[in-house]
Write a protein that holds these residues in place. Structure first.
Motif, short mmCIF file in Angstrom:
data_model
loop_
_atom_site.label_atom_id
_atom_site.label_comp_id
_atom_site.label_asym_id
_atom_site.label_seq_id
_atom_site.Cartn_x
_atom_site.Cartn_y
_atom_site.Cartn_z
N GLY A 89 -34.87 100.81 32.48
CA GLY A 89 -34.75 99.73 31.50
C GLY A 89 -33.86 98.64 32.08
N LEU A 90 -34.44 97.49 32.38
CA LEU A 90 -33.71 96.43 33.08
C LEU A 90 -33.77 95.12 32.32
CD1 LEU A 90 -35.15 97.16 36.66
CD2 LEU A 90 -33.09 98.13 35.61
N ILE A 91 -32.60 94.56 32.04
CA ILE A 91 -32.51 93.29 31.33
C ILE A 91 -31.84 92.26 32.22
CG2 ILE A 91 -31.59 92.08 29.32
CD1 ILE A 91 -31.60 94.71 27.81
N ALA A 92 -32.52 91.16 32.51
CA ALA A 92 -31.94 90.08 33.30
C ALA A 92 -31.04 89.24 32.40
CB ALA A 92 -33.05 89.21 33.89
N ASN A 144 -39.48 84.73 37.19
CA ASN A 144 -39.11 85.52 38.36
C ASN A 144 -38.57 86.90 37.96
OD1 ASN A 144 -39.82 83.42 40.05
ND2 ASN A 144 -37.74 82.63 40.25
N ALA A 145 -37.80 86.93 36.88
CA ALA A 145 -37.24 88.20 36.43
C ALA A 145 -38.33 89.17 35.98
CB ALA A 145 -36.24 87.96 35.29
N PHE A 146 -39.26 88.68 35.18
CA PHE A 146 -40.33 89.55 34.70
C PHE A 146 -41.26 89.96 35.85
CE2 PHE A 146 -39.35 87.66 30.44
CZ PHE A 146 -39.00 88.85 29.83
N ALA A 147 -41.49 89.04 36.78
CA ALA A 147 -42.33 89.37 37.94
C ALA A 147 -41.67 90.46 38.79
CB ALA A 147 -42.58 88.13 38.78
N GLY A 175 -38.31 101.49 24.93
CA GLY A 175 -39.55 101.31 25.69
C GLY A 175 -40.21 99.97 25.48
N GLY A 176 -39.53 99.07 24.77
CA GLY A 176 -40.09 97.75 24.52
C GLY A 176 -39.58 96.71 25.49
N THR A 177 -39.84 95.46 25.15
CA THR A 177 -39.36 94.34 25.95
C THR A 177 -38.50 93.44 25.06
OG1 THR A 177 -41.33 93.03 25.44
CG2 THR A 177 -41.37 94.34 27.46
N TRP A 178 -37.76 92.54 25.68
CA TRP A 178 -36.93 91.62 24.90
C TRP A 178 -37.04 90.22 25.48
CZ3 TRP A 178 -34.47 92.04 20.36
CH2 TRP A 178 -33.66 90.96 19.97
#
Length: 212
Positions: free
Chosen positions: A80-83, A95-98, A124-127
């Motif tokens: 789980g990674l959040i920029a 760029n972060a999502f890519a 398990g979702g996105t933000w």
């Protein structure tokens, strides 16, 4: 008793790390299990700690946050990674999502939003905020090429076309073509407006300061 959400913070600003440590410390639902001040150590520490969610600054000296996200994602497909950028530009978000980020959270976001983002990614979702989503929709046209990004960066440094040509080993006419293409893509009337737009969108950045 429900297990805590294990959080890992990657940021070269000590004040930011301390602030997040205080925030998560006030909520038993979360447990900050580690911190890193640079991208390279973050990759190795992530593998050692295996947190549920990592908050990763985009701009750091040495290995960037984008490169760090890409490296962690390659080694840990379910991470789980959040920029966490300083500015909410669409280029940084793309760029972060890519690279493999699950979320994109402006560093100055309210505490409640930070917690909500970590919960969402842990589940398990996105933000992504409505503002960033709208910005991505509004700037969905052709982006700048790698060479055009290089040119606008030198324009931002105050270089004239002839100086840019000498710096990059290009002809003056080629540099002029690049500058014209940049202004058209950024819908800018002049070089100054192009630089301002490129900064706002995260295509180029102000010089990185070092932090003790």
């Amino acid at each position: 008793m429900q297990a805590s959400i294990l959080v890992f913070v990657v940021d070269d600003h000590p004040v930011v790390r301390e602030g997040l440590q205080a925030l998560f410390g006030r909520h038993p639902e979360f447990k900050l299990i580690g911190e890193a001040g640079d991208g390279l150590s973050a990759v190795s520490l992530f593998a050692e700690l295996l947190p549920d969610v990592a908050l990763i600054d985009i701009r750091m000296p040495g290995q960037s946050g984008i490169e760090t996200i890409r490296a962690i994602r390659a080694a840990h497909p379910k991470a789980g990674l959040i920029a966490t950028p300083s500015f909410d530009g669409d280029t940084d978000a793309r760029n972060a999502f890519a690279a493999g980020a699950n979320g994109f959270l402006f560093k100055g976001a309210p505490s409640a939003e930070v917690l909500a983002a970590v919960r969402a990614v842990h589940a398990g979702g996105t933000w992504i905020t409505d503002e960033i989503a709208a910005l991505l929709d509004a700037t969905s046209g052709p982006g700048l090429s790698a060479r055009e990004q290089e040119v606008i960066g030198l324009v931002a440094d105050g270089m004239r076309n002839q100086e840019i040509a000498e710096q990059l080993g290009l002809s003056l006419s080629t540099v002029k073509c690049h500058v014209n293409a940049i202004m058209e893509k950024l819908d800018a009337q002049d070089r100054t407006e192009a630089v301002v737009t490129a900064l706002k969108r995260g295509i180029i950045h102000l010089p990185q300061r070092t932090h003790s």
